[in-house]
Design a protein around this motif. Structure first.
Motif, PDB file in Angstrom:
ATOM      1  N   SER A 266       6.839  -8.408   3.557  1.00 35.81           N
ATOM      2  CA  SER A 266       7.252  -7.533   4.657  1.00 35.81           C
ATOM      3  C   SER A 266       6.128  -7.235   5.634  1.00 35.81           C
ATOM      4  CB  SER A 266       7.776  -6.208   4.089  1.00 35.81           C
ATOM      5  OG  SER A 266       6.712  -5.467   3.493  1.00 35.81           O
ATOM      6  N   GLY A 267       4.875  -7.384   5.187  1.00 34.30           N
ATOM      7  CA  GLY A 267       3.749  -6.970   6.015  1.00 34.30           C
ATOM      8  C   GLY A 267       3.525  -5.469   6.023  1.00 34.30           C
ATOM      9  N   VAL A 268       4.320  -4.728   5.243  1.00 38.79           N
ATOM     10  CA  VAL A 268       4.225  -3.265   5.195  1.00 38.79           C
ATOM     11  C   VAL A 268       3.485  -2.875   3.927  1.00 38.79           C
ATOM     12  CG1 VAL A 268       5.529  -1.102   5.099  1.00 38.79           C
ATOM     13  CG2 VAL A 268       6.383  -3.028   6.465  1.00 38.79           C
ATOM     14  N   THR A 269       2.462  -2.062   4.072  1.00 41.25           N
ATOM     15  CA  THR A 269       1.637  -1.685   2.929  1.00 41.25           C
ATOM     16  C   THR A 269       1.778  -0.202   2.614  1.00 41.25           C
ATOM     17  OG1 THR A 269      -0.294  -1.269   4.346  1.00 41.25           O
ATOM     18  CG2 THR A 269      -0.048  -3.497   3.419  1.00 41.25           C
ATOM     19  N   ILE A 270       1.345   0.138   1.405  1.00 43.56           N
ATOM     20  CA  ILE A 270       1.414   1.518   0.944  1.00 43.56           C
ATOM     21  C   ILE A 270       0.193   1.815   0.096  1.00 43.56           C
ATOM     22  CG2 ILE A 270       2.765   0.873  -1.098  1.00 43.56           C
ATOM     23  CD1 ILE A 270       4.213   3.552  -0.823  1.00 43.56           C
ATOM     24  N   GLY A 271      -0.342   3.037   0.254  1.00 42.08           N
ATOM     25  CA  GLY A 271      -1.485   3.464  -0.533  1.00 42.08           C
ATOM     26  C   GLY A 271      -1.072   3.941  -1.907  1.00 42.08           C
ATOM     27  N   GLU A 272      -2.063   4.207  -2.734  1.00 44.04           N
ATOM     28  CA  GLU A 272      -1.817   4.513  -4.142  1.00 44.04           C
ATOM     29  C   GLU A 272      -0.967   5.762  -4.338  1.00 44.04           C
ATOM     30  OE1 GLU A 272      -4.348   4.123  -8.277  1.00 44.04           O
ATOM     31  OE2 GLU A 272      -5.381   4.278  -6.362  1.00 44.04           O
ATOM     32  N   ALA A 273      -1.205   6.809  -3.559  1.00 44.06           N
ATOM     33  CA  ALA A 273      -0.467   8.061  -3.743  1.00 44.06           C
ATOM     34  C   ALA A 273       0.486   8.330  -2.581  1.00 44.06           C
ATOM     35  CB  ALA A 273      -1.447   9.221  -3.889  1.00 44.06           C
ATOM     36  N   GLN A 274       0.818   7.312  -1.822  1.00 45.52           N
ATOM     37  CA  GLN A 274       1.642   7.479  -0.635  1.00 45.52           C
ATOM     38  C   GLN A 274       3.125   7.373  -0.997  1.00 45.52           C
ATOM     39  OE1 GLN A 274       0.447   4.730   2.371  1.00 45.52           O
ATOM     40  NE2 GLN A 274       1.541   5.750   4.020  1.00 45.52           N
ATOM     41  N   PRO A 275       3.933   8.382  -0.667  1.00 51.36           N
ATOM     42  CA  PRO A 275       5.355   8.311  -1.014  1.00 51.36           C
ATOM     43  C   PRO A 275       6.107   7.334  -0.111  1.00 51.36           C
ATOM     44  CG  PRO A 275       4.907  10.306   0.240  1.00 51.36           C
ATOM     45  CD  PRO A 275       3.581   9.655  -0.018  1.00 51.36           C
ATOM     46  N   SER A 276       7.163   6.747  -0.653  1.00 46.92           N
ATOM     47  CA  SER A 276       7.966   5.814   0.144  1.00 46.92           C
ATOM     48  C   SER A 276       9.453   5.920  -0.180  1.00 46.92           C
ATOM     49  CB  SER A 276       7.498   4.375  -0.103  1.00 46.92           C
ATOM     50  OG  SER A 276       7.689   4.013  -1.463  1.00 46.92           O
ATOM     51  N   PRO A 328       5.569  -3.943  -5.487  1.00 48.40           N
ATOM     52  CA  PRO A 328       4.604  -4.265  -4.425  1.00 48.40           C
ATOM     53  C   PRO A 328       3.415  -5.045  -4.976  1.00 48.40           C
ATOM     54  CG  PRO A 328       5.318  -1.974  -4.270  1.00 48.40           C
ATOM     55  CD  PRO A 328       5.840  -2.499  -5.575  1.00 48.40           C
ATOM     56  N   VAL A 329       2.883  -5.935  -4.151  1.00 45.76           N
ATOM     57  CA  VAL A 329       1.781  -6.791  -4.606  1.00 45.76           C
ATOM     58  C   VAL A 329       0.466  -6.280  -4.026  1.00 45.76           C
ATOM     59  CG1 VAL A 329       3.275  -8.793  -4.842  1.00 45.76           C
ATOM     60  CG2 VAL A 329       2.114  -8.391  -2.673  1.00 45.76           C
ATOM     61  N   PRO A 330      -0.620  -6.367  -4.778  1.00 44.06           N
ATOM     62  CA  PRO A 330      -1.920  -5.894  -4.288  1.00 44.06           C
ATOM     63  C   PRO A 330      -2.359  -6.668  -3.040  1.00 44.06           C
ATOM     64  CG  PRO A 330      -1.971  -6.272  -6.664  1.00 44.06           C
ATOM     65  CD  PRO A 330      -0.692  -6.860  -6.168  1.00 44.06           C
ATOM     66  N   VAL A 331      -3.048  -5.967  -2.174  1.00 47.29           N
ATOM     67  CA  VAL A 331      -3.599  -6.580  -0.964  1.00 47.29           C
ATOM     68  C   VAL A 331      -5.072  -6.884  -1.214  1.00 47.29           C
ATOM     69  CG1 VAL A 331      -4.089  -6.261   1.496  1.00 47.29           C
ATOM     70  CG2 VAL A 331      -1.956  -5.351   0.503  1.00 47.29           C
ATOM     71  N   ASP A 332      -5.477  -8.115  -1.022  1.00 47.84           N
ATOM     72  CA  ASP A 332      -6.854  -8.531  -1.294  1.00 47.84           C
ATOM     73  C   ASP A 332      -7.857  -7.691  -0.504  1.00 47.84           C
ATOM     74  OD1 ASP A 332      -5.909 -10.467  -2.970  1.00 47.84           O
ATOM     75  OD2 ASP A 332      -6.055 -12.105  -1.507  1.00 47.84           O
ATOM     76  N   GLY A 333      -8.867  -7.216  -1.229  1.00 47.70           N
ATOM     77  CA  GLY A 333      -9.959  -6.500  -0.580  1.00 47.70           C
ATOM     78  C   GLY A 333      -9.659  -5.063  -0.226  1.00 47.70           C
ATOM     79  N   ARG A 334      -8.496  -4.536  -0.610  1.00 43.96           N
ATOM     80  CA  ARG A 334      -8.142  -3.145  -0.265  1.00 43.96           C
ATOM     81  C   ARG A 334      -7.671  -2.450  -1.546  1.00 43.96           C
ATOM     82  NH1 ARG A 334      -4.094  -3.231   4.713  1.00 43.96           N
ATOM     83  NH2 ARG A 334      -4.542  -0.980   4.634  1.00 43.96           N
ATOM     84  N   ASP A 335      -8.588  -1.739  -2.173  1.00 45.16           N
ATOM     85  CA  ASP A 335      -8.295  -1.091  -3.450  1.00 45.16           C
ATOM     86  C   ASP A 335      -7.131  -0.111  -3.326  1.00 45.16           C
ATOM     87  OD1 ASP A 335     -10.305  -2.471  -4.650  1.00 45.16           O
ATOM     88  OD2 ASP A 335     -11.773  -0.833  -4.577  1.00 45.16           O
ATOM     89  N   GLY A 336      -6.172  -0.241  -4.218  1.00 45.18           N
ATOM     90  CA  GLY A 336      -5.053   0.693  -4.261  1.00 45.18           C
ATOM     91  C   GLY A 336      -3.992   0.455  -3.203  1.00 45.18           C
ATOM     92  N   GLU A 339       1.480  -4.313  -0.863  1.00 43.40           N
ATOM     93  CA  GLU A 339       2.439  -4.715   0.164  1.00 43.40           C
ATOM     94  C   GLU A 339       3.838  -4.818  -0.440  1.00 43.40           C
ATOM     95  OE1 GLU A 339       3.458  -8.501   3.153  1.00 43.40           O
ATOM     96  OE2 GLU A 339       1.636  -8.499   1.916  1.00 43.40           O
ATOM     97  N   PHE A 340       4.825  -4.317   0.295  1.00 42.92           N
ATOM     98  CA  PHE A 340       6.205  -4.442  -0.140  1.00 42.92           C
ATOM     99  C   PHE A 340       6.661  -5.893   0.000  1.00 42.92           C
ATOM    100  CE2 PHE A 340       6.226   0.093   1.140  1.00 42.92           C
ATOM    101  CZ  PHE A 340       6.681   0.642  -0.051  1.00 42.92           C
ATOM    102  N   VAL A 341       7.306  -6.383  -1.057  1.00 45.58           N
ATOM    103  CA  VAL A 341       7.854  -7.737  -1.037  1.00 45.58           C
ATOM    104  C   VAL A 341       9.297  -7.691  -1.524  1.00 45.58           C
ATOM    105  CG1 VAL A 341       5.615  -8.834  -1.425  1.00 45.58           C
ATOM    106  CG2 VAL A 341       7.062  -8.235  -3.390  1.00 45.58           C
ATOM    107  N   THR A 342      10.051  -8.723  -1.182  1.00 46.07           N
ATOM    108  CA  THR A 342      11.413  -8.847  -1.676  1.00 46.07           C
ATOM    109  C   THR A 342      11.552 -10.177  -2.411  1.00 46.07           C
ATOM    110  OG1 THR A 342      12.222  -9.873   0.372  1.00 46.07           O
ATOM    111  CG2 THR A 342      12.330  -7.467   0.217  1.00 46.07           C
TER     112      THR A 342
END
Length: 406
Positions: A266-276, A328-336, A339-342
């Motif tokens: 999706s190109g949409v990311t979320i942080g570790e404690a971020q609600p969605s 969601p899959v981890p984003v390289d180089g960005r801890d926590g 990215e949302f995937v389907t």
């Protein structure tokens, strides 16, 4: 540890949970949580369990189904915050575990009143006994079907708090709610349950907030079973349609998860404690053939499905093709950061996976807006409804919109 020590530790954890969500635990709710002896409402559960973070089943039917529970204390605190109770309020609680009624009694004080109602006499007898033992014998406990007024035409309440999952808002809730009253209700919409706080606004009830939740389902005349669609020969994975209606044009999906899996990002990311969780409501209202994918932990552990949790992930069906939002899959180089995937299975897997991912992208582009719910009586004409996604129920017409969307 003593009951007092465990109770205070529970309250501290609830306060931390509030802070993580950018909230403050109201001092009057904190005081009530520290006062009411929760262990007196949880049966023979050990003290550590009574003051744990989860819900506690207190009554089971002969078939093993959960009929009543003491909800997680953090969720009760959240819903009491939604209710904004004050001294002197007249409160009706639907669903009688006992503990929540005691918390409400602490909040409304001696000048207020608390009536708690449940359809099951076993539940109300237990609630009445526990409340008396804990010193709250002035709480009125009634055995009745809350689909109907408990005292027809004679009583209204400043606040109505529903603590069971309901499929609709019955006319009795409208008529028993005072003109300036507040209704806090875990309403099921397209399989999703959210605790909405609703206020009167002319002919409608309008939300001023909501939170994700889960409750035992309503029983009695207002019950509306959902529909489960099996995806495998065993019961490990199913689709759940909370309105109890099928999906137009759906084919036989048995074995669809055994077909090759296609991924879309999706190109949409979320942080570790971020609600969605608002994204779920967005997808429910914008994706044709929306449903929830439910799987047991074995199906997740063996990679039959790639879900964050087993209790319902947004999904959609197009003919013989199934797509769902995966873990969601981890984003390289960005801890926590993830990215949302389907994922999708079936003859049109690439197309349907891309469509579902695109709706996640659209939610992000709109500013990740929070939904607003408006509830109108059934029979309200389309011309009298505002813009938004319309969901028709037996007693009401729901309109979901996103006022803050870009």
């Amino acid at each position: 540890m003593s009951a007092d020590e465990l109770r205070n530790a529970m309250v501290e954890r609830i306060a931390v949970r509030h802070q993580a969500l950018g909230l403050v635990l109201p001092p009057e709710i904190e005081r009530a949580l520290r006062t009411v002896p929760r262990h007196l409402f949880t049966g023979d559960v050990p003290l550590e369990g009574a003051y744990g973070d989860g819900s506690i089943i207190t009554v089971r039917g002969e078939d093993g189904l959960h009929l009543s529970s003491v909800s997680a204390a953090w969720l009760q605190a959240m819903m009491l915050g939604q209710a904004a109770l004050k001294p002197g309020d007249r409160v009706l609680e639907v669903g009688s575990g006992g503990y929540n009624a005691a918390l409400i009694r602490e909040l409304v004080g001696p000048t207020g009143s608390v009536t708690t109602v449940d359809i099951d006499e076993t539940v109300t007898d237990r609630a009445r006994r526990c409340l008396a033992e804990a010193g709250y014998g002035d709480v009125e406990v009634m055995c009745a079907d809350a689909e109907f007024e408990i005292d027809p035409g004679r009583r209204t309440f400043d606040v109505i708090i529903v603590t069971v999952g309901v499929p609709d808002i019955s006319p009795a809730l409208w008529t028993q709610l005072a003109d300036n009253g507040r209704l806090v209700i875990p309403l099921r919409t397209l399989g999703l349950t959210r605790s909405w706080v609703l206020h009167r606004d002319g002919p409608a009830l309008v939300s001023s907030g909501h939170l994700m939740c889960g409750f035992v389902p309503l029983r009695g005349a207002g019950a509306r079973p959902g529909l489960s669609i099996p995806l495998r020969e065993d019961p490990s994975a199913n689709l759940w349609l909370g309105e109890g209606k099928g999906i137009d044009g759906v084919g036989d999906l048995t074995g669809v998860l055994d077909l090759p899996r296609v991924q879309a990002r999706s190109g949409v990311t979320i942080g570790e404690a971020q609600p969605s969780d608002d994204q779920d409501v967005w997808l429910a209202a914008t994706v044709p053939g929306f449903c929830l994918l439910v799987a047991d932990q074995t199906a997740i552990d063996t990679d039959v499905v790639r879900l964050s949790w087993p209790y319902g992930s947004p999904a959609c069906v197009n003919g013989n093709t199934l797509a769902y939002r995966g873990m969601p899959v981890p984003v390289d180089g960005r801890d926590g950061v993830r990215e949302f995937v389907t994922y999708a299975h079936g003859p049109d897997a690439e197309q349907v996976a891309a469509f579902l991912a695109g709706q996640i992208t659209a939610w992000d582009a709109a500013g990740r807006p929070a939904p607003c719910l408006r509830v109108y009586p059934a029979g309200t004409s389309d011309a009298d409804l505002p813009d938004g996604y319309v969901l028709d129920k037996r007693h009401s017409r729901l309109v979901i919109s996103w006022p803050t969307a870009r």
